[in-house]
Design an enzyme around this catalytic site. Structure first.
Site, PDB file in Angstrom:
ATOM      1  N   ASP A   1       0.835  -1.207   0.000  1.00 59.41           N
ATOM      2  CA  ASP A   1       0.000   0.000   0.000  1.00 59.41           C
ATOM      3  C   ASP A   1       0.871   1.258   0.000  1.00 59.41           C
ATOM      4  OD1 ASP A   1      -2.657   1.465   0.550  1.00 59.41           O
ATOM      5  OD2 ASP A   1      -1.424   2.063   2.252  1.00 59.41           O
TER       6      ASP A   1
ATOM      7  N   GLU B   1      -2.273  -5.303  -3.678  1.00 53.92           N
ATOM      8  CA  GLU B   1      -1.308  -4.538  -2.887  1.00 53.92           C
ATOM      9  C   GLU B   1      -0.234  -5.451  -2.298  1.00 53.92           C
ATOM     10  OE1 GLU B   1      -3.645  -0.586  -1.287  1.00 53.92           O
ATOM     11  OE2 GLU B   1      -3.861  -2.435  -0.128  1.00 53.92           O
TER      12      GLU B   1
END
Length: 313
Positions: free
Chosen positions: A39, A111
């Site tokens: 992320d 992610e």
């Protein structure tokens, strides 16, 4: 190998790829820590892409566009293009409940893959994968509107056309108190547009109505023919003040004589203190200069800037 080809990265450490694809329902060695890392890398790379690409956009708009590009829905759409669902490692319960189709699981797994690529080959490798996935998206989006809600877009569109802001009214509410649905009316009176939207809250209903209203307004302007611009007829006579007119056959005035100017549409001498006094221009046969007595008389009176000559002067 199929997923690695789609990502454009071949893992040196295959266990990192396996962990990135593993949901916590499957085993204790799952992908949540990799998701946390990925992320941060994703936000950094997308911010860099936007910074380089949109040089005239300020910080606020850059933040809005980035937030829209890295949100769950955007990641989910990328994961679908990669057909990531067929590579997930899910527990039995998630498999039965359709977890391989759940947007949150697919977005988190993507992610985690970014985090795994970073650990496997470094930041540059992760950046290259993310750039390859996002540049086609950036080629198709409008940074001025991306991430703005329907009410904001409708308001900006109407303001650009100099039309009054829309009106929102609650038409009805349905359902029990803890699970109500609001029906909202959106009006654009000048264009005779009336649409209805519904949602689980008043705000959600207004957004739904605004979206429909924006589509209707845009269609109205596409269909409406261009109105010809009305032009005012030019006046036949132009009023020019203070422009000297040349009298034909008039002799050249001596340097020590005053110059008489005639304004179009007026009979005043330039600089006269009394309006409406007529000016007699000398005729061609009068060329004698004024006598000393006339000059003395003119000086003793109200000192006009320009005097007129007569045959008796």
């Amino acid at each position: 190998m199929l997923l690695q080809n789609r990502l454009g990265h071949t893992f040196k450490d295959a266990t990192l790829l396996q962990q990135a694809l593993t949901h916590r329902s499957h085993s204790t060695l799952h992908n949540e820590r990799l998701e946390f890392l990925g992320d941060s890398i994703l936000n950094c790379v997308v911010a860099s892409l936007l910074f380089d690409r949109y040089t005239k956009i300020d910080e606020g708009d850059l933040s809005r566009v980035r937030a829209n590009l890295v949100k769950q829905q955007s990641l989910y759409e990328i994961a679908q293009r990669l057909e990531l669902s067929q590579f997930l490692r899910l527990g039995e319960g998630e498999l039965k409940s359709g977890g391989f189709r759940r947007p949150s699981i697919l977005a988190d797994t993507l992610e985690a893959l970014f985090g795994a690529i970073f650990l496997d080959a470094g930041f540059d490798a992760a950046r290259d994968v993310i750039r390859a996935l996002y540049i086609p998206i950036l080629d198709t989006v409008d940074p001025k509107t991306l991430g703005k809600d329907a009410k904001t877009l409708l308001q900006e569109y109407l303001q650009g056309k100099k039309i009054a802001l829309p009106q929102y009214n609650v038409v009805a509410t349905h359902g029990a108190a803890h699970n109500q649905e609001f029906e909202i009316e959106c009006l654009v009176p000048k264009l005779d547009i009336q649409v209805f939207g519904s949602g689980g809250s008043r705000r959600a209903g207004e957004q739904a109505a605004a979206k429909l209203a924006l589509e209707a307004v845009q269609k109205a302007f596409v269909k409406a023919p261009a109105t010809p611009r009305k032009t005012k007829p030019r006046t036949a006579q132009l009023k020019l003040t203070g422009i000297a007119t040349i009298q034909p056959d008039a002799p050249d005035a001596p340097l020590d004589e005053p110059i008489v100017a005639k304004a179009a549409g007026s009979a005043k001498t330039a600089g006269s203190t009394k309006a409406g006094n007529a000016v007699s221009l000398p005729s061609a046969d009068v060329a004698a200069p004024a006598t000393a007595a006339a000059a003395t008389s003119a000086t003793s009176n109200a000192t006009p800037l320009i005097t007129s000559k007569s045959k008796t002067a």
